[in-house]
Design a protein around this motif. Structure first.
Motif, PDB file in Angstrom:
ATOM      1  N   UNK A 220       0.545  -1.233   0.392  1.00  0.00           N
ATOM      2  CA  UNK A 220      -0.116  -0.294   0.226  1.00  0.00           C
ATOM      3  C   UNK A 220       1.071   0.783   0.132  1.00  0.00           C
ATOM      4  N   UNK A 221       1.968   1.447  -1.167  1.00  0.00           N
ATOM      5  CA  UNK A 221       2.739   2.090  -1.081  1.00  0.00           C
ATOM      6  C   UNK A 221       2.570   3.132  -1.984  1.00  0.00           C
ATOM      7  N   UNK A 222       3.706   4.869  -1.588  1.00  0.00           N
ATOM      8  CA  UNK A 222       3.278   5.691  -2.544  1.00  0.00           C
ATOM      9  C   UNK A 222       4.458   6.379  -2.984  1.00  0.00           C
ATOM     10  N   UNK A 223       5.047   6.801  -4.459  1.00  0.00           N
ATOM     11  CA  UNK A 223       4.682   6.010  -5.041  1.00  0.00           C
ATOM     12  C   UNK A 223       4.264   4.959  -5.551  1.00  0.00           C
ATOM     13  N   UNK A 224       2.763   4.953  -6.293  1.00  0.00           N
ATOM     14  CA  UNK A 224       2.945   3.144  -6.804  1.00  0.00           C
ATOM     15  C   UNK A 224       3.987   2.991  -8.618  1.00  0.00           C
ATOM     16  N   UNK A 225       4.220   1.881  -8.810  1.00  0.00           N
ATOM     17  CA  UNK A 225       3.078   0.672  -8.188  1.00  0.00           C
ATOM     18  C   UNK A 225       3.553   0.287  -7.947  1.00  0.00           C
ATOM     19  N   UNK A 226       2.269  -0.535  -6.489  1.00  0.00           N
ATOM     20  CA  UNK A 226       1.954  -1.233  -5.577  1.00  0.00           C
ATOM     21  C   UNK A 226       3.008  -3.058  -5.901  1.00  0.00           C
ATOM     22  N   UNK A 227       3.261  -3.158  -5.539  1.00  0.00           N
ATOM     23  CA  UNK A 227       4.016  -4.861  -5.174  1.00  0.00           C
ATOM     24  C   UNK A 227       2.972  -6.136  -4.533  1.00  0.00           C
ATOM     25  N   UNK A 228       3.065  -7.198  -4.477  1.00  0.00           N
ATOM     26  CA  UNK A 228       1.792  -8.078  -3.667  1.00  0.00           C
ATOM     27  C   UNK A 228       3.180  -8.513  -3.133  1.00  0.00           C
ATOM     28  N   UNK A 229       2.988  -7.789  -1.925  1.00  0.00           N
ATOM     29  CA  UNK A 229       4.115  -8.370  -0.940  1.00  0.00           C
ATOM     30  C   UNK A 229       4.179  -8.918  -0.055  1.00  0.00           C
ATOM     31  N   UNK A 230       2.464  -9.094   0.062  1.00  0.00           N
ATOM     32  CA  UNK A 230       1.790 -10.417   1.637  1.00  0.00           C
ATOM     33  C   UNK A 230       2.699 -11.505   0.354  1.00  0.00           C
ATOM     34  N   UNK A 269       1.397  10.470  -7.180  1.00  0.00           N
ATOM     35  CA  UNK A 269       0.624   9.259  -7.105  1.00  0.00           C
ATOM     36  C   UNK A 269       1.099   8.020  -7.931  1.00  0.00           C
ATOM     37  N   UNK A 270       2.175   8.130  -9.089  1.00  0.00           N
ATOM     38  CA  UNK A 270       2.352   7.050 -10.014  1.00  0.00           C
ATOM     39  C   UNK A 270       4.107   7.575 -10.093  1.00  0.00           C
ATOM     40  N   UNK A 271       5.137   6.779 -10.189  1.00  0.00           N
ATOM     41  CA  UNK A 271       5.804   6.595 -10.741  1.00  0.00           C
ATOM     42  C   UNK A 271       6.283   5.741 -11.622  1.00  0.00           C
ATOM     43  N   UNK A 272       5.790   6.206 -12.921  1.00  0.00           N
ATOM     44  CA  UNK A 272       6.919   5.229 -14.400  1.00  0.00           C
ATOM     45  C   UNK A 272       7.748   4.890 -13.880  1.00  0.00           C
ATOM     46  N   UNK A 273       8.250   3.318 -14.968  1.00  0.00           N
ATOM     47  CA  UNK A 273       9.685   3.165 -14.702  1.00  0.00           C
ATOM     48  C   UNK A 273      10.110   1.243 -15.559  1.00  0.00           C
ATOM     49  N   UNK A 274      10.942   1.272 -15.191  1.00  0.00           N
ATOM     50  CA  UNK A 274      11.358  -0.345 -15.570  1.00  0.00           C
ATOM     51  C   UNK A 274      11.984  -1.107 -14.163  1.00  0.00           C
ATOM     52  N   UNK A 275      11.346  -2.130 -14.199  1.00  0.00           N
ATOM     53  CA  UNK A 275      11.917  -3.400 -12.685  1.00  0.00           C
ATOM     54  C   UNK A 275      13.443  -3.889 -13.628  1.00  0.00           C
ATOM     55  N   UNK A 276      14.509  -3.944 -12.680  1.00  0.00           N
ATOM     56  CA  UNK A 276      15.796  -4.967 -13.030  1.00  0.00           C
ATOM     57  C   UNK A 276      15.711  -5.695 -12.400  1.00  0.00           C
ATOM     58  N   UNK A 277      17.272  -7.003 -12.843  1.00  0.00           N
ATOM     59  CA  UNK A 277      17.432  -7.617 -11.812  1.00  0.00           C
ATOM     60  C   UNK A 277      19.005  -7.616 -11.514  1.00  0.00           C
ATOM     61  N   UNK A 278      19.444  -7.928 -10.657  1.00  0.00           N
ATOM     62  CA  UNK A 278      20.972  -8.477 -10.767  1.00  0.00           C
ATOM     63  C   UNK A 278      21.596  -9.201  -9.427  1.00  0.00           C
ATOM     64  N   UNK A 279      22.504  -9.919  -9.755  1.00  0.00           N
ATOM     65  CA  UNK A 279      23.198 -10.479  -7.846  1.00  0.00           C
ATOM     66  C   UNK A 279      24.578  -9.715  -7.387  1.00  0.00           C
ATOM     67  N   UNK A 280      24.680  -8.467  -7.805  1.00  0.00           N
ATOM     68  CA  UNK A 280      25.387  -7.709  -6.859  1.00  0.00           C
ATOM     69  C   UNK A 280      25.172  -6.305  -6.631  1.00  0.00           C
TER      70      UNK A 280
END
Length: 512
Positions: A220-230, A269-280
């Motif tokens: 239930x975060x701000x700014x969105x996007x929210x994620x399914x933290x539960x 209300x919202x921050x558009x963007x891009x999710x990226x991932x990595x190990x370090x």
């Protein structure tokens, strides 16, 4: 608490017992709350964990979770290694109580130090619930009121990272933690810088999720996007507490969000963007390097010369709140006036976009004409219409130039080699925008002014700004889902929610 009711029923439906514990001197617990994170507080938590593990409804494996204070506690208690504690989730917290908490920043005193002390006084003055403690609530309440500490005084007595702050700072010994650690936070939070540091420092099992959020749980975060933290937390608990091999530890260690450019404003209300991932961390090793030039440019070539600044004490009026907790109009606003009161260095309009992911750093030689001084560095995105959005910032009390635990007096006229690390962030600067570095010697009301108004002189030949970049590859593979909050069955709305933040300037004398 309503927040617990929004989360605990979800996990309880999957067979987890969720226990909320009031600290000594809080809620319906007896005893007194004298200060933050005292050893007694941590030992109480260890005792609670031991008690939980012995119950016939418990498997003997315990997890711990919290946001802010509770996130601090989760890390600190894990460092004490209670045998039953197998995993924690720490949200919006830090591993360094002096460097990143709500008291000091870069060795400079935060004005938030006083507002947080006031907030704590309000919390500590609350009475236990008479419905839960009908016989003793008044006795406990009076005891609290009669023994309430002036916390701001405690914190002002420790102006550098001494033993007081090192206690409870798990970065003093990361190897003490054996439980698995999941760090969660957002770039809009004051504690976001701690997550990369924790991931770099912890030798054991770990994971991180960094979104665009302020000081909130991400479902239930701000700014969105929210994620399914539960659901994400359930996966973590399932793996570490139920031995379910659900693949969570086969995924990339870090999921981080690169925010798109947006106009400067006090809330989003919202921050558009891009999710990226990595190990370090940083996720990639590529960087951009710039030098500061005498014609106020960020250039690739070295330039000789010196420039001086003596910022008006009103510099910082667009800084926003240090920690965006209540999600009102608290984010930094248009930086143009603060930029005008600073030494600002710009690139040419960008011919290709830049995606920043990590902590930028400025190294430069500085002199002060007084026996004190503070330097504030801001990285800004300047759009073609001239608006300036703060991307990140860093603060240094020059007396802490050799380390936050190693104060050294500033000598007027003496050259000092300084390195100012800006907060880690993820941000994309579009084509046609300019990148600006703004340097000032004041930043009120975020930090308290230096004892004397010092003029700082920068040696341009020594300057180097390093910016960590990301090529926007390695996008996040898994779906983080949509935010879900358990329904709260019974609430009473006392008054409408309202958040205000007003800045006034006196036209006669310019006082803010």
């Amino acid at each position: 608490a309503i927040r617990d009711e929004q989360m605990h029923p979800y996990w309880a439906a999957f067979g987890y017992a969720c226990v909320r514990v009031d600290m000594r001197g809080c809620g319906e617990s007896d005893g007194l709350l004298i200060d933050e994170y005292l050893q007694q507080e941590l030992e109480d938590a260890v005792e609670v964990i031991g008690w939980l593990a012995q119950q016939d409804w418990c498997s003997g494996k315990v997890g711990m979770m919290g946001k802010s204070w509770g996130g601090f506690n989760s890390l600190q208690v894990a460092a004490l290694r209670p045998a039953a504690l197998k995993a924690i989730i720490t949200v919006c917290s830090t591993d360094d109580r002096y460097a990143d908490d709500i008291h000091y920043r870069g060795g400079a005193l935060l004005t938030e130090n006083f507002s947080w002390a006031s907030t704590m006084s309000c919390y500590m003055a609350k009475a236990p619930d008479p419905l839960l403690l009908p016989e003793t609530w008044r006795e406990h309440w009076l005891e609290r009121l009669q023994n309430m500490p002036l916390l701001a005084r405690n914190w002002l007595e420790h102006t550098y990272k001494d033993a007081y702050w090192k206690h409870g700072s798990i970065n003093e010994n990361y190897s003490a933690l054996k439980a698995a650690v999941y760090c969660v936070g957002g770039w809009g939070d004051a504690y976001s810088v701690a997550i990369p540091r924790i991931i770099q420092g912890l030798p054991g099992p770990k994971k991180a999720l960094i979104g665009p959020w302020a000081h909130k749980y991400p479902n239930f975060a701000s700014p969105k996007p929210e994620v399914d933290f539960l659901a994400e937390a359930k996966r973590w608990w399932d793996y570490w507490l139920k031995d379910i091999n659900n693949g969570i530890m086969d995924e990339a260690v870090i999921a981080a969000y690169i925010q798109d450019a947006v106009p400067p404003q006090a809330s989003y209300e919202q921050r558009p963007g891009l999710w990226v991932e990595g190990n370090q961390w940083p996720l990639q090793s590529q960087t951009l390097k710039f030098n500061l030039s005498s014609d106020r440019k960020l250039t690739k070539s070295k330039t000789a010369g010196k420039v001086s600044l003596k910022s008006p004490l009103t510099t910082g009026s667009a800084s926003g709140e240090y920690c965006v907790i209540w999600c009102g109009p608290d984010f930094p606003t248009d930086q143009r006036q603060d930029d005008a009161n600073s030494l600002s260095f710009d690139t040419e309009p960008l011919e290709s976009q830049i995606s920043i992911l990590g902590a930028s750093e400025l190294k430069v030689r500085v002199t002060s004409d007084q026996d004190c001084g503070q330097i504030i560095v801001r990285l800004c995105d300047v759009s073609p219409n001239g608006s300036s959005k703060r991307i990140s910032y860093g603060v240094l009390n020059l007396a802490m130039r050799n380390g936050l635990d190693c104060p050294k007096l500033v000598v007027a006229g003496e050259v000092m080699n300084v390195s100012i690390k800006l907060d880690d962030t993820g941000y994309q600067i579009p084509v046609g925008h300019r990148l600006r570095l703004a340097v000032s010697s004041a930043y009120f009301p975020l930090i308290w002014p230096a004892p004397k108004k010092a003029k700082l002189t920068l040696d341009l030949a020594s300057s180097c700004l390093t910016i960590p970049c990301h090529d926007r590859s390695a996008t996040l593979v898994r779906d983080l889902g949509q935010g879900y909050v358990c329904p709260v069955k019974k609430t009473k709305k006392i008054r409408p929610e309202k958040h205000d933040r007003v800045i006034q300037t006196d036209a006669r004398d310019g006082l803010v």
